[in-house]
Every structure is written in structure tokens, then in C-alpha cells.
Design an enzyme around this catalytic site. Sequence first.
Site: not given
Length: 321
Positions: A266, A237, A284
Amino acid sequence: MKKKVVVFSQIDNEILMRLEQQYHVVQINPKKGDINQQILEESRDADGMIGAGRRLNESNLKHAEKLKIISSVSVGYDNYDVSYLNQKHIWLTHTPHVLTETTADLAFTLLMSAARKVPSLDAWMKQGQWSRTAGPEQFGVDIYGKTLGIIGLGSIGAAIARRGFYGFNMNVLYHNRHEKLEIAEQFKAEFCSLDDLLSRSDFVVIAVDLNAASKSLIGARELQLMQPHAVLVNISRGSVVDEKALIDALKSRSIFAAGLDVYEKEPLQASELFELDNAVTLPHVGSATAQTRKRMAELAYENLVDALEGRQPRYAVKKAD
């Protein structure tokens, strides 16, 4: 009357069709205005919810008196207030295991791309700059036989260790909350402190869950412990790494490079990271293959249906200690 299911993000079309055949399905649509307000309203009479990538907590679930389950199409669950959901007796489920190998593949993709300067050399080539033999500015660092440090030896961390040990003859170090002797023995992996791992590793891969202990785990002090030729890879993360400190380390070349799939914010649409030739950035996509995403959606569907039909879902998130 059919039970109501709120779909709060894009999901696999086939799974969506199956849900629509069984339940009254409402989809949250960003084009219709404030997403949190939509969730607040639609969850009021919902029996179940399915999706990923949204923060769900008391603020947007306070009227959800009928809600039995939130089925997350993800392995991580830091977007959800687990304590609140437990208090309200709402199942929270996720999709572990099915994305382990795919995510480990991506970790090594980032590691190798950063080590051998793949993105910057690709751009260099396409800009027509290959007019002479590659020189020191184009040189990368070796991978085979080097030391791989893994922070978090869960299923994904173990899959990364397996690739390094068997595929690249790497010496494996690991840092974890607890020793994992059975897993570590397979790869002759050495358990060590975080500081020791950072100072000894040629490649550091972060594969931890985001929690109170791991938030900002890697900051300026930790980056200074790394070797100048070292590469940092983060597939966990974004908040595990102090992004500003990382940018400073990359700019000053106190570490060789970084490979990143996750960020503090994000989606990331503007960042100094994009200006650095020693930062490999991906959006991601750790689990983003058609086969893996399909299996994740199927597992999330199974979890949802089990709870709605009165069965215990297979992959329920337990309340944190």
C-alpha cells in the site's frame, strides 16, 4: 523549553494546532526527501511522536534517546516494532473502539457491493450498455438468510456479526484463537475450524490482527475450500491473504467475488485486481469518515499528552506474549 513532538503523517488540523500551542512541533514532509532519514534525525531529540502509516523500528529510532511515546492514530499497530519499543521503555498507544462501527459498516458495504456486482454494473450502465433487460452476466448472489463466516471475532468482527444476524437473518460461523461464548451467544454464532468455516460459508469476512499466526492465513489451499458462489471480504491487513492466490481464484471463478480494503503493498497503484470485474477494491478506507477520523485524532492526542505530562496513557499497547 517546550517539549518536541514529531508529527510523522497528516493529522487533523485542529489537533495539529492544539499541539503547536503546547509543544515544539516538527512535521515530517515527503517533499523534503527520504522520510526514514527525516524520522531518524528529528526523533533524535523528540519527546513524543504522533501519526500513522509509517514503519517505526530500531533503524529509524536508534538515536531517539529522549522519546517517551509514539501515539498511533490507528487501531492496528503492526507497523511498529513493539518489542524494541518495550525494550527502550517507549510508550506505544493506539485508538481502539472508536472505529469499530465504521469499519463494520465498510465490511458490509464491500460484501453487498461484491455480491450484487455494484461497481461493474455501475460501469456497465455508464458505458451505455443497458439496452436490454439484465441477464445472467449481470446477476449477483443473495445475501439474506445466507451463511456468514467471520475470521476474528473481536470488536469489529462482533459488529459485523450483529449486522448479519439482525439485519440479514444470516447464520453466523466464526473462527478465532479462542471461543467467545458470551459474544457468540448474542448471534447464535457457531465456533468452528478455519477449514470448516471456509467450506460452509457463503460470505467470509476477515477481521483479524496481523501477527505471525495470521500472516498468509488465506492462501491457495484455503481459497480452494470456498464455494464457487462465495464472496471473500478482507478489512484486516493485506498480508493476511496471499494476493496472487486470490487473483488466480478470481480469474478462474473458483470463488464468486472479493471485496478488498487492504493489500500486501500500500498504496496500491497497479494490480491485476483492477482488471477483474469480480474484485471490488477500496483504498484502505475502513475508518475514513470525518466523524471517526476526528475521534481517532482526539484519542491519539489524549494518549500523547498523557504520556508527555507524566500520566499513563489510556490505550497503551501491551508487549506481545
